[in-house]
Scaffold this active site. Structure first.
Site, PDB file in Angstrom:
ATOM      1  N   ALA A  41       0.820  -1.211   0.000  1.00 27.70           N
ATOM      2  CA  ALA A  41       0.000   0.000   0.000  1.00 27.70           C
ATOM      3  C   ALA A  41       0.855   1.261   0.000  1.00 27.70           C
ATOM      4  CB  ALA A  41      -0.919   0.018   1.220  1.00 27.70           C
ATOM      5  N   GLY A  46       6.104   1.232   5.942  1.00 31.10           N
ATOM      6  CA  GLY A  46       7.039   0.273   5.342  1.00 31.10           C
ATOM      7  C   GLY A  46       7.189   0.470   3.845  1.00 31.10           C
ATOM      8  N   CYS A  47       6.078   0.699   3.172  1.00 32.53           N
ATOM      9  CA  CYS A  47       6.114   0.870   1.718  1.00 32.53           C
ATOM     10  C   CYS A  47       6.800   2.178   1.338  1.00 32.53           C
ATOM     11  CB  CYS A  47       4.706   0.795   1.142  1.00 32.53           C
ATOM     12  SG  CYS A  47       3.957  -0.840   1.367  1.00 32.53           S
ATOM     13  N   THR A  48       6.635   3.202   2.156  1.00 32.14           N
ATOM     14  CA  THR A  48       7.320   4.468   1.914  1.00 32.14           C
ATOM     15  C   THR A  48       8.824   4.282   2.084  1.00 32.14           C
ATOM     16  OG1 THR A  48       5.397   5.755   2.582  1.00 32.14           O
ATOM     17  CG2 THR A  48       7.538   6.874   2.665  1.00 32.14           C
ATOM     18  N   ALA A  51      10.113   2.335  -0.983  1.00 27.47           N
ATOM     19  CA  ALA A  51      10.088   3.161  -2.190  1.00 27.47           C
ATOM     20  C   ALA A  51      11.192   4.216  -2.157  1.00 27.47           C
ATOM     21  CB  ALA A  51       8.722   3.822  -2.348  1.00 27.47           C
TER      22      ALA A  51
END
Length: 157
Positions: A41, A46-48, A51
């Site tokens: 998401a 975590g995804c930030t 990325a």
């Protein structure tokens, strides 16, 4: 759950919308090494982190001949906001029906706090210039994954 890809498999082609609403296909990267990473998401911690790690190492990855593509089940609008907020310059692709994640083995059963559900499995697939999988990593950790990937690809001495 679909089968996970292994080195030597032909990477399934796909066409998805990027954060700007443009069609992007895996075949667009034919002849180049491509890192396709799946994340659950946009704009979550975590995804930030993951990325931004890809963003911060994009120059050296591209210098080594690798392109980076992120895939999530987020709608295009959420990806556009994520890319703008985090200054992400590589394609973020919207796989809202998770069909591509399924063909890559990146969609399946997950467990969190004793609850079992279907969701996106954080995964990274490296596709060689000829379209075959050279590396397939599943259930990767967001923090430190890019550094580990660079070591696995022998980009760091």
């Amino acid at each position: 759950m679909t089968e996970r890809l292994i080195p030597g498999d032909v990477a399934p082609n796909f066409t998805l919308k990027d954060q700007s609403g443009n069609d992007v296909s895996l075949s667009d990267f034919s002849g180049r090494k491509t890192i396709v990473y799946f994340y659950p998401a946009a704009s979550t911690p975590g995804c930030t982190k993951e990325a931004c790690d890809f963003r911060d190492t994009l120059g050296p990855l591209q210098a080594a001949g690798y392109e980076v593509v992120g895939v999530s089940p987020d709608p295009v609008k959420a990806l556009a906001k994520f890319a703008e907020e985090e200054l992400l310059t590589f394609p973020l692709l919207s796989d809202e029906d998770h069909a591509v994640a399924e063909t890559y083995g990146a969609w399946g059963e997950k467990k969190n706090y004793g609850r079992t559900y279907m969701g996106l499995i954080r995964s990274t697939i490296v596709v060689d210039p000829d379209g075959t999988v050279s590396l397939a990593q599943y259930n990767v950790r967001a923090t430190g994954h890019v550094a580990k990937l660079r070591r696995d690809l022998k980009l760091d001495k």
